[in-house]
Design an enzyme around this catalytic site. Structure first.
Site, PDB file in Angstrom:
ATOM      1  N   SER A 169       0.812  -1.219   0.000  1.00 52.90           N
ATOM      2  CA  SER A 169       0.000   0.000   0.000  1.00 52.90           C
ATOM      3  C   SER A 169       0.846   1.271   0.000  1.00 52.90           C
ATOM      4  O   SER A 169       0.437   2.295  -0.560  1.00 52.90           O
ATOM      5  CB  SER A 169      -0.954   0.003   1.194  1.00 52.90           C
ATOM      6  N   HIS A 194       1.037   4.504   4.327  1.00 53.78           N
ATOM      7  CA  HIS A 194       0.273   5.245   3.332  1.00 53.78           C
ATOM      8  C   HIS A 194       0.784   6.681   3.193  1.00 53.78           C
ATOM      9  O   HIS A 194       1.008   7.169   2.078  1.00 53.78           O
ATOM     10  CB  HIS A 194      -1.211   5.250   3.706  1.00 53.78           C
TER      11      HIS A 194
END
Length: 291
Positions: A191, A241
């Site tokens: 991610s 992230h």
């Protein structure tokens, strides 16, 4: 009829674009545009200008970032997806492999056991963890995002520059995880790299003066999903992230900087070096705290 809407690419009518070929003036999207001495040209005009199609390397068709236009503009994306899938299957067959590759700062399973983690010199975990996934839905979501976001970005940047964005974003996400999370909490997943691709896409669309609303909506939605708790056995690492997104934006700015020739290469690879050194500084700072 909406007269303010941008025209569609002549090869991909569903893609609105504000860029036109400098020779034939047809609208072209990032996947079709090829850098010329002035502005961008479409593939047909480039082929017509090269005669036999075997132009010297110095005059070879270039992407908007200066990379060589490849026959398969999504090859690196396919390879990255394949590597992630292969590592996921290997982890299912050999769970001990995941323990050896996931991101751990400093951890011992029980008293007297050998300490393992990045702080003990296992720096490879910062990147190997980017190719690991815990659940089928985890890898499915990430690889779908790699394909949807990464494919067009690879076509626009070129293979090597795109790979640099992916790996540096993954490293940047891991560095922030290592810096801000407890050292005994394992972290894994692509991610951080995905958010980096998204950040670089935002920069690219801004550079090409595209409508920013769709991509900014995606960024906001993904950040909301990052910070809003949801059910499931796998928690979301906001550090990965955010670290990946910031790194992707920084590297993306260097990749599409309005420069040309040697100056462009210097800016691009200088930015990559700066992103790497920043991540390395965070890693060394955290290692000093843990040892």
């Amino acid at each position: 009829m909406d007269t303010d809407r941008l025209p569609g690419c002549y090869r991909h009518p569903d893609r609105d674009t504000g860029i036109r070929c400098t020779r034939c003036e047809r609208p072209i999207c990032p996947e079709c545009m090829i850098s010329a001495s002035v502005g961008f040209q479409c593939p047909e005009c480039v082929r017509a200008g090269s005669g036999t199609g075997h132009a010297p390397a110095a005059n070879a068709p270039r992407t908007v970032a200066g990379g060589v236009v490849a026959g398969d503009p999504h090859l690196v994306t396919k390879i990255l997806i394949g590597i992630n899938a292969a590592v996921f299957l290997a982890g299912l067959l050999a769970p001990a492999l995941v323990v050896q590759l996931e991101l751990l700062g400093r951890y011992a399973a029980y008293f007297g056991a050998p300490v393992q983690g990045v702080a003990t010199g296992e720096y490879y975990r910062l990147l190997t963890s980017v190719f690991l996934h815990a659940e089928w839905w985890h890898i499915a979501g990430n690889l779908l995002a790699v394909w949807v976001i990464g494919g067009p970005l690879e076509a626009a940047l070129g293979r090597l520059r795109y790979l640099a964005v992916y790996l540096l974003s993954g490293l940047g996400g891991s560095a922030l995880v290592y810096l801000l999370t407890p050292p005994n909490v394992p972290t894994l997943g692509a991610s951080g790299a995905v958010f980096g691709l998204l950040g670089a896409t935002v920069v690219l669309m801004r550079r090409l003066r595209y409508d920013m609303r769709p991509v900014m909506t995606m960024v906001v939605l993904m950040l909301v999903l990052t910070f809003v708790p949801f059910g499931g056995s796998l928690s979301v690492s906001w550090q990965a992230h955010v670290g990946g997104l910031v790194t992707g934006v920084l590297v993306g700015l260097g990749m599409v900087a309005p420069t040309a020739g040697r100056a462009r290469s210097l800016v691009q690879w200088g930015t990559c070096a700066a992103a790497f050194l920043l991540a390395a500084a965070l890693i060394l700072l955290r290692t000093a705290e843990l040892t």
